[in-house]
Design a protein around this motif. Sequence first.
Motif, PDB file in Angstrom:
ATOM      1  N   GLU A   1      26.714  11.051 -32.000  1.00 39.66           N
ATOM      2  CA  GLU A   1      27.764  10.320 -31.490  1.00 39.66           C
ATOM      3  C   GLU A   1      27.290   9.959 -30.047  1.00 39.66           C
ATOM      4  N   SER A   2      26.324  10.698 -29.624  1.00 38.32           N
ATOM      5  CA  SER A   2      25.928  10.210 -28.348  1.00 38.32           C
ATOM      6  C   SER A   2      25.243   8.705 -28.334  1.00 38.32           C
ATOM      7  N   ILE A   3      24.566   8.452 -29.457  1.00 40.92           N
ATOM      8  CA  ILE A   3      23.831   7.314 -29.689  1.00 40.92           C
ATOM      9  C   ILE A   3      24.697   6.221 -29.983  1.00 40.92           C
ATOM     10  N   VAL A   4      25.700   6.578 -31.113  1.00 38.81           N
ATOM     11  CA  VAL A   4      26.407   5.433 -31.752  1.00 38.81           C
ATOM     12  C   VAL A   4      27.689   5.156 -30.867  1.00 38.81           C
ATOM     13  N   CYS A   5      28.398   5.919 -30.377  1.00 40.90           N
ATOM     14  CA  CYS A   5      29.555   5.736 -29.502  1.00 40.90           C
ATOM     15  C   CYS A   5      29.324   4.476 -28.457  1.00 40.90           C
TER      16      CYS A   5
ATOM     17  N   HIS B   1      41.021  -1.355 -26.337  1.00 42.44           N
ATOM     18  CA  HIS B   1      39.975  -1.342 -27.399  1.00 42.44           C
ATOM     19  C   HIS B   1      39.620   0.144 -27.305  1.00 42.44           C
ATOM     20  N   ILE B   2      39.721   0.801 -28.710  1.00 44.44           N
ATOM     21  CA  ILE B   2      39.256   2.245 -28.745  1.00 44.44           C
ATOM     22  C   ILE B   2      38.419   2.258 -29.981  1.00 44.44           C
ATOM     23  N   PRO B   3      37.111   2.609 -29.594  1.00 41.33           N
ATOM     24  CA  PRO B   3      36.173   2.852 -30.846  1.00 41.33           C
ATOM     25  C   PRO B   3      36.335   4.494 -31.237  1.00 41.33           C
ATOM     26  N   GLU B   4      35.851   4.817 -32.416  1.00 42.84           N
ATOM     27  CA  GLU B   4      35.690   6.137 -32.701  1.00 42.84           C
ATOM     28  C   GLU B   4      34.736   6.248 -33.869  1.00 42.84           C
ATOM     29  N   TYR B   5      33.939   7.277 -33.827  1.00 43.23           N
ATOM     30  CA  TYR B   5      32.799   7.660 -34.461  1.00 43.23           C
ATOM     31  C   TYR B   5      32.515   9.231 -34.624  1.00 43.23           C
ATOM     32  N   TYR B   6      32.418   9.697 -35.861  1.00 46.66           N
ATOM     33  CA  TYR B   6      32.059  11.385 -35.960  1.00 46.66           C
ATOM     34  C   TYR B   6      30.883  11.246 -36.852  1.00 46.66           C
ATOM     35  N   GLU B   7      29.678  12.095 -36.431  1.00 55.98           N
ATOM     36  CA  GLU B   7      28.732  11.877 -37.215  1.00 55.98           C
ATOM     37  C   GLU B   7      28.738  12.619 -38.643  1.00 55.98           C
ATOM     38  N   THR B   8      29.708  13.429 -38.625  1.00 56.26           N
ATOM     39  CA  THR B   8      29.916  14.316 -40.012  1.00 56.26           C
ATOM     40  C   THR B   8      30.343  13.145 -40.914  1.00 56.26           C
ATOM     41  N   GLU B   9      31.116  12.278 -40.514  1.00 56.66           N
ATOM     42  CA  GLU B   9      31.699  11.241 -41.337  1.00 56.66           C
ATOM     43  C   GLU B   9      30.845   9.970 -41.550  1.00 56.66           C
ATOM     44  N   GLY B  10      30.140   9.745 -40.330  1.00 53.53           N
ATOM     45  CA  GLY B  10      29.263   8.517 -40.407  1.00 53.53           C
ATOM     46  C   GLY B  10      29.858   7.210 -40.423  1.00 53.53           C
TER      47      GLY B  10
ATOM     48  N   THR C   1      40.029  -3.019 -36.715  1.00 54.24           N
ATOM     49  CA  THR C   1      39.690  -4.259 -36.576  1.00 54.24           C
ATOM     50  C   THR C   1      38.246  -4.408 -37.462  1.00 54.24           C
ATOM     51  N   GLU C   2      37.573  -3.206 -37.280  1.00 55.01           N
ATOM     52  CA  GLU C   2      36.295  -3.325 -37.799  1.00 55.01           C
ATOM     53  C   GLU C   2      35.811  -1.773 -38.280  1.00 55.01           C
ATOM     54  N   ILE C   3      35.195  -1.619 -39.332  1.00 57.27           N
ATOM     55  CA  ILE C   3      34.387  -0.334 -39.788  1.00 57.27           C
ATOM     56  C   ILE C   3      32.984  -0.753 -39.699  1.00 57.27           C
ATOM     57  N   SER C   4      32.229   0.079 -39.231  1.00 58.53           N
ATOM     58  CA  SER C   4      30.745   0.085 -39.025  1.00 58.53           C
ATOM     59  C   SER C   4      30.094   1.480 -39.863  1.00 58.53           C
ATOM     60  N   ARG C   5      29.922   1.479 -41.070  1.00 61.42           N
ATOM     61  CA  ARG C   5      29.695   2.661 -41.997  1.00 61.42           C
ATOM     62  C   ARG C   5      28.059   2.576 -41.320  1.00 61.42           C
ATOM     63  N   LYS C   6      27.542   3.992 -41.428  1.00 63.79           N
ATOM     64  CA  LYS C   6      26.066   4.491 -41.246  1.00 63.79           C
ATOM     65  C   LYS C   6      25.676   5.087 -42.493  1.00 63.79           C
ATOM     66  N   TYR C   7      24.407   4.676 -42.804  1.00 64.26           N
ATOM     67  CA  TYR C   7      23.918   5.248 -44.060  1.00 64.26           C
ATOM     68  C   TYR C   7      22.943   6.274 -44.090  1.00 64.26           C
ATOM     69  N   ASN C   8      22.820   6.774 -45.461  1.00 65.03           N
ATOM     70  CA  ASN C   8      21.202   7.478 -45.506  1.00 65.03           C
ATOM     71  C   ASN C   8      20.912   7.007 -47.094  1.00 65.03           C
ATOM     72  N   ASP C   9      19.628   7.743 -47.443  1.00 64.82           N
ATOM     73  CA  ASP C   9      19.189   7.375 -48.930  1.00 64.82           C
ATOM     74  C   ASP C   9      20.492   7.473 -49.894  1.00 64.82           C
TER      75      ASP C   9
END
Length: 315
Positions: free
Chosen positions: A192-196, A232-241, A274-282
């Motif tokens: 979260e500390s990098i993505v948020c 404008h309120i963004p949300e991100y939880y590493e567990t969900e990605g 308004t937008e999702i930004s999915r993060k990935y792994n292999d």
Amino acid sequence: MIKEFIKEIDEGLNSDSKTLPSKYLYDKKGDELFVQIMHLPEYYVTRAELEIFKEQTENIINALQLNTNTYFELIELGAGDGLKTKELLRCLDQGNYKFDYIPIDISQNALDKLEKSINDELPNVSVKKKQGDYFQVLKSLKNSQHLKVILFLGSNLGNMSDKIASEFIYKLGANLHSNDMLFLGVDLIKSESIVCPAYNDSKGITREFNLNLLNRINIELEADFKISNFSHIPEYYETEGIARSYLVSSKDQKVSIARIGKTYNFVKGEKILTEISRKYNDEIINSIIEDTDFFIAKKIVDSNNYFTNYVLCRS
Ligand SMILES: C[S@@+](CC[C@H](N)C(=O)[O-])C[C@H]1O[C@@H](n2cnc3c(N)ncnc32)[C@H](O)[C@@H]1O
């Protein structure tokens, strides 16, 4: 375009959980704001992929198995300002590869600017721009028999749910030939500390970018959104990605959209996605491409392990 815009805005604002499609973030003002976002210290996404394009250009060309004797079409979906792609174009140009660069984008403004900057910086590179929604352009790919390399960069895939992403890559594969390739750039799951901060920068540019969508609807669809009544309120939880950007109504209010001929109610605290930004792994990428014609032939990662470019080949 305007008919579809009206239909999609109405559908989004009528649904139980209100949404607005992220592709409409990119009008002239939105394009400019996104270019500013790309250069923000918090927005590591562009920097990480640019590093790959700058430092590992030969590696990319080798992984794509390009050779100077075979003509190919380099097709980019959602090309934007082409900052990273120009690194590859420069190297291909210097190496005398035979190709046309075909950027596809929903924003005519972004395409016009991109064409001009390539003509200025890389006058030998042939640019054949195509305006349109990449979901709709897929079918036309089959019309050409030439070898194709598809670039889908900047983690644009992350704006789709995994189900839609899988259907999209399946359809893309179905419209390509067996030697064609997909070069897919995706942002990796991280803390979260990098993505948020990347979606809530200190200068407020991402905030302005998100709120500009309401501005666009005000201008193009004659609506009366009071911009200061939304946050404008963004949300991100590493567990969900998955990073999500919302516009949140700060009070009970009504908004009329004249071109739709309707009034929409918002209650205090109600969110519009308004937008999702999915993060990935292999693992996630493998499950997305599981039922498609593609397999991972190679992956190229930046020095911080923030971002991956996958070379996907067709089986
Ligand atoms: C986040 S920007 C990324 C630009 C570029 N790919 C990069 O990595 O820097 C997304 C770009 O895709 C375009 N875009 C978004 N949705 C699209 C769609 N459905 N069809 C075509 N272009 C789209 C936008 O206009 C914008 O230029």
